[in-house]
Design an enzyme around this catalytic site. Sequence first.
Site, PDB file in Angstrom:
ATOM      1  N   ASN A  83      36.311  -2.313  -7.756  1.00  0.00           N
ATOM      2  CA  ASN A  83      36.615  -1.222  -6.837  1.00  0.00           C
ATOM      3  C   ASN A  83      35.368  -0.616  -6.193  1.00  0.00           C
ATOM      4  OD1 ASN A  83      38.229   1.274  -5.827  1.00  0.00           O
ATOM      5  ND2 ASN A  83      36.661   2.164  -7.172  1.00  0.00           N
ATOM      6  N   TYR A 148      31.085  -3.059   7.262  1.00  0.00           N
ATOM      7  CA  TYR A 148      32.124  -2.750   6.270  1.00  0.00           C
ATOM      8  C   TYR A 148      33.317  -3.699   6.428  1.00  0.00           C
ATOM      9  CZ  TYR A 148      35.557  -0.098   3.574  1.00  0.00           C
ATOM     10  OH  TYR A 148      36.514   0.277   2.661  1.00  0.00           O
ATOM     11  N   ALA A 149      33.772  -3.876   7.668  1.00  0.00           N
ATOM     12  CA  ALA A 149      34.912  -4.766   7.901  1.00  0.00           C
ATOM     13  C   ALA A 149      34.577  -6.196   7.500  1.00  0.00           C
ATOM     14  CB  ALA A 149      35.329  -4.702   9.365  1.00  0.00           C
ATOM     15  N   SER A 151      32.470  -7.129   5.179  1.00  0.00           N
ATOM     16  CA  SER A 151      32.409  -7.231   3.715  1.00  0.00           C
ATOM     17  C   SER A 151      33.803  -7.287   3.110  1.00  0.00           C
ATOM     18  CB  SER A 151      31.617  -6.057   3.127  1.00  0.00           C
ATOM     19  OG  SER A 151      32.318  -4.829   3.234  1.00  0.00           O
ATOM     20  N   LYS A 152      34.738  -6.523   3.662  1.00  0.00           N
ATOM     21  CA  LYS A 152      36.087  -6.507   3.107  1.00  0.00           C
ATOM     22  C   LYS A 152      36.867  -7.763   3.487  1.00  0.00           C
ATOM     23  CE  LYS A 152      35.853  -2.654   0.834  1.00  0.00           C
ATOM     24  NZ  LYS A 152      35.929  -2.636  -0.641  1.00  0.00           N
ATOM     25  N   ILE A 181      43.455   6.690   2.234  1.00  0.00           N
ATOM     26  CA  ILE A 181      43.747   7.274   0.921  1.00  0.00           C
ATOM     27  C   ILE A 181      43.020   8.613   0.801  1.00  0.00           C
ATOM     28  CG2 ILE A 181      43.682   6.946  -1.572  1.00  0.00           C
ATOM     29  CD1 ILE A 181      45.457   4.929  -0.088  1.00  0.00           C
TER      30      ILE A 181
END
Length: 252
Positions: A83, A148-149, A151-152, A181
């Site tokens: 996580n 970030y995109a 990496s995900k 979230i």
Amino acid sequence: MELAGKTAIITGGGQGIGGGITSRFLEAGARVAVIQRRPLAEPLASQPGVMGVQADLSDPASIPHAVDQATGFLGTIDILVNNAGIMLERSVEDLQLAEWELMMALNLRAPLLMAQALLPHFRGNGGGSVINIGSIEGIAANPGHAAYAASKAGLHGMTKALAVDLGADGIRCNAIAPGWIHSALSENYLEAQGDPAAARAGLKALHPVGRTGRPEDIGNLAVFLASDRAGFMTGEVLVLDGGRMSKLPLSF
């Protein structure tokens, strides 16, 4: 309880989405070691069945020692939840190499190294469950999120590859791709907008379920994926976003 007698390592499990996962795992009967950079805070730190291990997961050398500490507390390991992660907003022209490398190190490399470190434990147990926390930004992207995109999206692809390579060992690997979230960070972000009330209303309107997500929403799905009830599920990337990506946007 769904995870009675199970043991789990959860990276970044002390707050936000990770905190929701840790809390639900404890409620479901698991014993948990949380590996993260900061000390485990109260009230989580004083709950029975949980241990905090401090480590900088962007440093590959820290991972074997952190896993040794966790296994010293838990004994055998049944579940790994990757996580821990980081997100920096940068335009393409402003993105620095060091920032790219940090996001890749923590968001993509650390999950692989954690899985590698736990392979002997999983194989010794006859199997295990790996749960990677991806993002809807591994499928689409917000402005300023190129690293970030990436990496995900890489984590989603690696999830499928691990499921293929490790299935013969009884090791399942799935990913959760959360949407928006609620967390302290998300609240700070909304408060920083010119009109926080309008920002909240607009955000809520994006979600067919009529609300944004809560950390325990992710925890509930993670409990299922870690449990024996998901024994036939592997290689999946499960979007959990309140229907946000299913709703076509309108210009009016």
